[in-house]
Scaffold this motif. Sequence first.
Motif, PDB file in Angstrom:
ATOM      1  N   HIS A  52      -0.099  -1.900 -12.064  1.00 44.58           N
ATOM      2  CA  HIS A  52       0.850  -0.789 -12.093  1.00 44.58           C
ATOM      3  C   HIS A  52       1.736  -0.856 -13.340  1.00 44.58           C
ATOM      4  CE1 HIS A  52       0.861   0.513  -7.566  1.00 44.58           C
ATOM      5  NE2 HIS A  52      -0.318   0.587  -8.120  1.00 44.58           N
ATOM      6  N   HIS A  54       0.836   6.395  -7.197  1.00 40.84           N
ATOM      7  CA  HIS A  54      -0.229   7.325  -7.578  1.00 40.84           C
ATOM      8  C   HIS A  54       0.176   8.781  -7.354  1.00 40.84           C
ATOM      9  CE1 HIS A  54      -3.455   4.533  -8.652  1.00 40.84           C
ATOM     10  NE2 HIS A  54      -2.950   3.735  -7.725  1.00 40.84           N
ATOM     11  N   ARG A  94      -7.768  -0.006   1.739  1.00 42.34           N
ATOM     12  CA  ARG A  94      -6.874  -0.678   0.811  1.00 42.34           C
ATOM     13  C   ARG A  94      -6.069  -1.782   1.512  1.00 42.34           C
ATOM     14  NH1 ARG A  94      -5.101   5.087  -1.624  1.00 42.34           N
ATOM     15  NH2 ARG A  94      -3.699   4.090  -3.114  1.00 42.34           N
ATOM     16  N   THR A 138      -1.836  -6.067  -8.036  1.00 44.12           N
ATOM     17  CA  THR A 138      -1.462  -4.651  -8.025  1.00 44.12           C
ATOM     18  C   THR A 138      -0.238  -4.405  -8.884  1.00 44.12           C
ATOM     19  OG1 THR A 138      -2.374  -4.385  -5.795  1.00 44.12           O
ATOM     20  CG2 THR A 138      -0.815  -2.711  -6.543  1.00 44.12           C
ATOM     21  N   VAL A 189       0.832  -1.207   0.000  1.00 41.74           N
ATOM     22  CA  VAL A 189       0.000   0.000   0.000  1.00 41.74           C
ATOM     23  C   VAL A 189       0.863   1.252   0.000  1.00 41.74           C
ATOM     24  CG1 VAL A 189      -1.692   1.329   1.330  1.00 41.74           C
ATOM     25  CG2 VAL A 189      -1.991  -1.143   1.045  1.00 41.74           C
ATOM     26  N   HIS A 225      -8.235   0.035 -12.092  1.00 41.56           N
ATOM     27  CA  HIS A 225      -7.386  -0.157 -10.911  1.00 41.56           C
ATOM     28  C   HIS A 225      -8.045   0.406  -9.657  1.00 41.56           C
ATOM     29  CE1 HIS A 225      -3.745  -0.491  -8.556  1.00 41.56           C
ATOM     30  NE2 HIS A 225      -3.652   0.809  -8.405  1.00 41.56           N
ATOM     31  N   ASP A 254       1.893   1.693  -3.451  1.00 36.97           N
ATOM     32  CA  ASP A 254       0.726   2.119  -4.232  1.00 36.97           C
ATOM     33  C   ASP A 254       0.500   3.621  -4.076  1.00 36.97           C
ATOM     34  OD1 ASP A 254      -1.610   1.385  -5.885  1.00 36.97           O
ATOM     35  OD2 ASP A 254      -2.764   2.005  -4.137  1.00 36.97           O
TER      36      ASP A 254
END
Length: 225
Positions: free
Chosen positions: A189, A144, A171, A185, A137, A211, A140
């Motif tokens: 990505h 982003h 998440r 994930t 996470v 996503h 992630d």
Amino acid sequence: MAVTDAAITRIKEMILGGELSPGDRLPPEKELSERLGLSRSSLREAVKALELIRVLDVRRGDGTYVTSLEPHLLTEAMSFVVELHQDSSILELLEVRRILEPSAAGLAAQRRSEEQLERLEESVHAVTADTDIQELVTHDLLFHSIITEAAGNAYLGTLLEALSSNTVRARIWRGLTQDHAVQRTLDEHQAILSAIRSGDTELAKALVTAHVSGVETWLRQSTAS
């Protein structure tokens, strides 16, 4: 039922049935996985989930123990699970993410610099099959945030930063309770990175929509169940 959910259920049954009591140490991972008929990886994810909600206490170098299971301990730890299942504002935040983040990805495909592209690649390459959920996470969020930065719109960046920080717990919980979260994930990505690298605006937007929708779809299904 996901394999991890099944593992959580089996451990819960051991506690409710008196096979494990507050303060007891769980059998070694290999022994317990064989007894329950589960893979060691599924058992490991179940233990992480139960540690997160304070049912289990993982003591590095010592073992895994059932906590005291005192009501105040579990109530405190379970507050965010209740939040996920009862607070519609989380779903609304995820809806807004689904609306805004694809636009950021589309702009990033047009405006990204080589330095930002390199950082996106580094973020993707930092994730491996052994990455745990909380670290996943973290990656992630970084992935982003770089896309948002590359979009070159400060107001959009501020909005998305606030939205992302308020959906972290959802998440993490999804990652802990769904199978193959890390690989899924990572694949998503990599596809988004490829679209941004090639400057394909529409593909980048479509991939990010799918996503981000993953968490929202999971939460809607969990709320409805």
